[in-house]
Design an enzyme around this catalytic site. Structure first.
Site, mmCIF file in Angstrom:
data_model
loop_
_atom_site.group_PDB
_atom_site.id
_atom_site.type_symbol
_atom_site.label_atom_id
_atom_site.label_comp_id
_atom_site.label_asym_id
_atom_site.label_seq_id
_atom_site.Cartn_x
_atom_site.Cartn_y
_atom_site.Cartn_z
ATOM 1 N N TYR A 113 -18.716 37.101 -42.467
ATOM 2 C CA TYR A 113 -17.364 36.739 -42.922
ATOM 3 C C TYR A 113 -16.555 37.993 -43.256
ATOM 4 O O TYR A 113 -15.437 38.169 -42.773
ATOM 5 C CB TYR A 113 -17.475 35.818 -44.142
ATOM 6 C CG TYR A 113 -16.161 35.242 -44.624
ATOM 7 C CD1 TYR A 113 -15.571 34.164 -43.962
ATOM 8 C CD2 TYR A 113 -15.516 35.760 -45.742
ATOM 9 C CE1 TYR A 113 -14.365 33.621 -44.401
ATOM 10 C CE2 TYR A 113 -14.318 35.230 -46.187
ATOM 11 C CZ TYR A 113 -13.744 34.159 -45.524
ATOM 12 O OH TYR A 113 -12.548 33.627 -45.973
ATOM 13 N N SER A 157 -8.618 37.529 -45.880
ATOM 14 C CA SER A 157 -9.278 37.243 -47.167
ATOM 15 C C SER A 157 -9.402 38.542 -47.953
ATOM 16 O O SER A 157 -9.412 39.635 -47.375
ATOM 17 C CB SER A 157 -10.683 36.706 -46.876
ATOM 18 O OG SER A 157 -11.465 36.683 -48.052
#
Ligand code: NAI
Length: 340
Positions: A164, A151
């Site tokens: 995350y 990401s």
């Protein structure tokens, strides 16, 4: 890796979103595709979608229900692929992931165990299980490759994305290691770093395992609705799959796939400058940061009567609630960090 036809792909998280898009793209490129996911109903639906998109025979798509954070289950899935398709994958793509956002200081062990477990530990599991098998079967004989969906969060942590961003940063570094490590065997590695994907990840909380439900974040139908509205504006998963395919073909170790890569490149330049600036005295560093911010804000100034472009805002749709806040009942959490 340039030739895909007739080879084997193993794609995790491929019952939905980015993984499903990748399965469609590599099935269309002529690969036998094993799709691994924890949700049986989504897998059943995905097989039909993949064959309809690619025209592949149903026997060339193998659906495997597996919790990829469980090493025994992952090994059993790897054995099943070999038994069914006659060898380990030539292309391993690890895309399964979940997200959950809230103040990092409110995080529970369960928040970390779930998010880091899926986003990072499953990647380690797959690399340790498959890479030795891939080297033994394919080194110096035929092309083989590992890819992971990370990401943009890997490069930029926020105070509401702790587990995350930490997991994705770790994934990136690990993939840089593999990209170097696999060269002597004739293999390669890519880490895909999207900004926003039109996927189902906003619903991930609904499938959080029962033993990891204890969260420090405020999660409700409303926050899920808000998150889904953000992801609905993301890149199409098949388009993203095609971008990954091109990155693998041209051996890009890092793939920044968004519509306007220059925007991301600028952001990353800013990030790097910020890191370098920590070597400077405080006043100099703060002056540089202010100048950088002023430069960035120029793009939002009105020009000659034109309407000024608005900074991207994640508006809260009707009936939704702001995601990324802490639980109301955590008494030590600052009010600005709590759900209203
Ligand atoms: P998605 O929710 O549509 O797909 C993820 C899949 O992973 C789901 O089908 C889910 O069942 C599966 N999964 C979750 N836990 C699992 C487990 N323990 N074992 C096996 N499968 C499991 O979400 P999306 O967005 O397609 O996510 C794919 C990847 O893209 C993730 O790694 C995510 O972090 C990454 N990503 C997503 C972005 C977005 O805006 N949606 C942006 C940047 C990266």
């Amino acid at each position: 890796m340039k030739n895909f036809a007739g080879k084997i792909a193993f794609i995790t998280g491929a019952a939905s979103g980015a993984g499903l898009g990748q399965a469609k793209v590599f099935s269309k490129a002529g690969m036998k595709v094993a799709i691994a996911d924890v949700r049986q109903d989504a897998l059943d639906k995905a097989v039909g979608e993949i064959t309809a998109y690619s025209g592949a025979k149903a026997s060339d798509v193998l659906a495997l229900k597996v919790d990829l954070t469980n090493r025994d289950e992952y090994k059993a899935a790897a054995d099943k692929v070999e038994a069914t398709f006659g060898g380990p994958p030539h292309l391993l793509i690890q895309t399964a992931g979940v997200n959950s956002f809230g103040p990092v200081e409110a995080s529970t062990f369960e928040d970390f165990d779930w998010v880091v477990g899926v986003c990072f530990n499953h990647v380690v599991n797959g690399l340790l299980i498959f890479v030795p098998r891939m080297i033994k079967a394919y080194a110096h004989k035929t092309e083989f490759y590992v890819a992971t969906t990370s990401s943009m969060g890997a490069f930029m942590a926020g105070s509401g994305t702790g587990p995350y961003s930490a997991a994705k940063a770790a994934v990136n570094n690990l993939m840089y290691s593999y990209a170097e490590a696999l060269k002597p065997y004739g293999g390669g590695a890519t880490v895909l770093c999207p900004g926003n994907i039109n996927s189902n990840i906003g619903n991930a909380e609904k499938f959080r395992p029962a033993h990891l439900k204890n969260t420090g974040y405020h999660i409700s139908d409303g926050t899920i609705k808000h998150l889904n509205s953000v992801h609905a504006t993301g890149i199409d998963p098949v388009e993203l799959g095609e971008i990954l395919k091109e990155a693998i073909e041209s051996e890009r170790v890092i793939c920044l796939p968004d519509h306007n890569p220059e925007n991301w490149a600028n952001q990353l330049r800013g990030q790097n400058e910020t890191i370098e600036d920590y070597t400077l005295p405080r006043t100099e560093r703060e002056a540089k940061a202010a100048a950088r911010m002023a430069e960035m804000m120029k793009q939002f100034a009105p020009k000659d009567g034109e309407e000024a472009p608005r900074p991207m805002m994640w508006e809260i749709p009707e009936g939704a609630e702001q995601f990324g806040q802490g639980r109301k009942d955590i008494d030590w959490l600052d009010d600005s960090r709590k759900a209203k």
